[in-house]
Scaffold this active site. Structure first.
Site, short mmCIF file in Angstrom:
data_model
loop_
_atom_site.label_atom_id
_atom_site.label_comp_id
_atom_site.label_asym_id
_atom_site.label_seq_id
_atom_site.Cartn_x
_atom_site.Cartn_y
_atom_site.Cartn_z
N SER A 71 0.86 -1.20 0.00
CA SER A 71 0.00 0.00 0.00
C SER A 71 0.89 1.24 0.00
CB SER A 71 -0.86 -0.03 1.27
OG SER A 71 -1.48 1.21 1.50
N TYR B 155 -3.74 -0.70 10.05
CA TYR B 155 -3.53 -0.93 8.60
C TYR B 155 -2.12 -0.50 8.21
CZ TYR B 155 -4.56 -0.84 3.57
OH TYR B 155 -4.55 -1.07 2.22
P1 NAP Z 1 -11.91 -4.72 -1.03
O1 NAP Z 1 -12.65 -4.41 -2.29
O2 NAP Z 1 -12.36 -4.18 0.27
O3 NAP Z 1 -11.72 -6.31 -0.95
C1 NAP Z 1 -11.13 -6.92 0.15
C2 NAP Z 1 -10.81 -8.32 -0.25
O4 NAP Z 1 -10.17 -8.99 0.85
C3 NAP Z 1 -12.05 -9.11 -0.59
O5 NAP Z 1 -11.78 -9.94 -1.71
C4 NAP Z 1 -12.26 -9.96 0.65
O6 NAP Z 1 -12.87 -11.21 0.42
C5 NAP Z 1 -10.86 -10.19 1.13
N1 NAP Z 1 -10.84 -10.46 2.56
C6 NAP Z 1 -11.03 -9.57 3.57
N2 NAP Z 1 -10.99 -10.20 4.74
C7 NAP Z 1 -10.78 -11.52 4.48
C8 NAP Z 1 -10.64 -12.67 5.28
N3 NAP Z 1 -10.71 -12.59 6.62
N4 NAP Z 1 -10.44 -13.86 4.68
C9 NAP Z 1 -10.37 -13.95 3.33
N5 NAP Z 1 -10.49 -12.89 2.52
C10 NAP Z 1 -10.69 -11.69 3.08
O7 NAP Z 1 -10.44 -4.22 -1.13
P2 NAP Z 1 -9.41 -4.08 -2.35
O8 NAP Z 1 -9.26 -2.63 -2.60
O9 NAP Z 1 -9.73 -4.98 -3.46
O10 NAP Z 1 -8.11 -4.54 -1.57
C11 NAP Z 1 -7.34 -5.67 -1.93
C12 NAP Z 1 -5.97 -5.47 -1.33
O11 NAP Z 1 -5.38 -4.27 -1.83
C13 NAP Z 1 -5.97 -5.33 0.19
O12 NAP Z 1 -4.84 -5.98 0.74
C14 NAP Z 1 -5.86 -3.83 0.38
O13 NAP Z 1 -5.30 -3.48 1.62
C15 NAP Z 1 -4.94 -3.47 -0.76
N6 NAP Z 1 -4.94 -2.06 -1.17
C16 NAP Z 1 -6.07 -1.47 -1.66
C17 NAP Z 1 -6.00 -0.13 -2.03
C18 NAP Z 1 -7.18 0.60 -2.60
O14 NAP Z 1 -7.07 1.80 -2.81
N7 NAP Z 1 -8.29 -0.03 -2.87
C19 NAP Z 1 -4.81 0.58 -1.91
C20 NAP Z 1 -3.70 -0.07 -1.39
C21 NAP Z 1 -3.77 -1.39 -1.04
P3 NAP Z 1 -14.46 -11.48 0.71
O15 NAP Z 1 -15.22 -10.40 0.03
O16 NAP Z 1 -14.66 -12.85 0.11
O17 NAP Z 1 -14.63 -11.50 2.20
#
Ligand code: NAP
Length: 252
Positions: A144, A157
């Site tokens: 991130s 986080y």
């Molecule tokens: P998101 O849309 O909120 O999705 C979160 C994902 O994590 C979902 O697929 C969810 O699966 C899974 N997850 C959460 N808790 C879980 C658990 N206990 N066991 C298994 N799966 C779990 O977020 P995203 O933006 O796609 O984020 C994906 C990654 O990118 C994360 O690591 C996040 O920190 C990172 N990230 C995101 C951003 C951003 O701007 N969006 C920026 C930097 C980093 P389910 O729906 O099946 O529960």
């Protein structure tokens, strides 16, 4: 040139593959030729599975809460049972809890570290052992901007994502001689459920957008090229790198 990025015959295990960035990465790896094991928790994997199968690739859905350490061995075991090997691990599942540090509950802190960091260590270890036997493998952790910066109201986080960057380097150093490349992608501000609260806050949303040189929030598909690169032979001499995919956020 195409061969460098070709993932035909490769087997990927992707966590959080039902929606958001993980879904885009899983489908992207399949577009490059990989078959995939899709780990989801609350979101059904069906849509991702369908999209991958429509590309002529194979996909297997696995359900697990990655915070539950006892569920992690079966994810790697079932992947190897079904596909015979594991070439690519994408540690993407992640959560965020937004409360000021003074009020941040220990339960939130613990949950964020369990999902964002502890699962990454344990799954990397489990998949890493297989990759060591195979003499090759690619691990991609999702870091991130908060692997570098402090953030606001997200102490757990930020701590977890700094640690993901550190763990990426630690594993990369140990496993590079064994033919395994461990790298991370640090997404900038992407339009997914993770950033819904930020985008709903008019002020924060405007401030963030003003700082992004590319002039837009990232899309899930912006991670596909970098993920295929880090999963493929094109990145064979990259070890322990944290690749920012952020529209220029970090260099402003
Ligand atoms: P998101 O849309 O909120 O999705 C979160 C994902 O994590 C979902 O697929 C969810 O699966 C899974 N997850 C959460 N808790 C879980 C658990 N206990 N066991 C298994 N799966 C779990 O977020 P995203 O933006 O796609 O984020 C994906 C990654 O990118 C994360 O690591 C996040 O920190 C990172 N990230 C995101 C951003 C951003 O701007 N969006 C920026 C930097 C980093 P389910 O729906 O099946 O529960």
């Amino acid at each position: 040139m195409k061969r460098l990025f070709d993932l035909t015959g490769k087997i990927a295990l992707v966590t959080g593959a039902g929606r958001g960035l993980g879904q885009a990465i899983a489908v992207g790896l399949a577009e490059a030729g990989a078959d995939a094991a899709l780990v989801t928790n609350r979101t059904p994997a069906e849509e991702t599975k369908r999209r991958i199968e429509s590309l002529g690739r194979q996909a297997m859905a696995l359900t697990a809460d990655v915070a539950d350490r006892s569920r992690l061995p079966e994810l790697v075991e079932r992947t190897v049972e079904r596909f015979g090997r594991i070439d690519i691990l994408v540690n993407n599942a992640g959560i965020i809890r937004r409360t000021p540090a003074a009020e941040h509950s220990y339960a939130d802190w613990q949950e964020v570290l369990d999902v964002n960091l502890n699962s990454v260590f344990v799954l990397s270890q489990l998949a890493g052992r297989r990759m060591i036997e195979q003499g090759a493998g690619k691990i991609i952790n999702i870091a991130s901007m908060l692997s570098f910066q402090g953030g606001i109201n997200v102490p757990g986080y930020t701590a977890s994502k700094h640690a993901v960057a550190g763990l990426t380097k630690a594993l990369a150093t140990e496993w590079a001689p064994k033919g395994i490349q461990v790298n991370a992608i640090a997404p900038g501000y992407m339009s997914t459920d993770n950033t819904e609260a930020l985008r709903a806050d008019e002020n924060r949303s405007r401030q963030i957008l003003e700082r992004i040189p590319a002039g837009r929030w990232g899309a899930d598909t912006d991670l596909v090229g970098p993920a295929v690169f880090l999963a493929s032979a094109a990145s064979d001499y990259m070890n322990g790198h944290v690749l920012c995919v952020d529209g220029g956020w970090m260099v402003r």
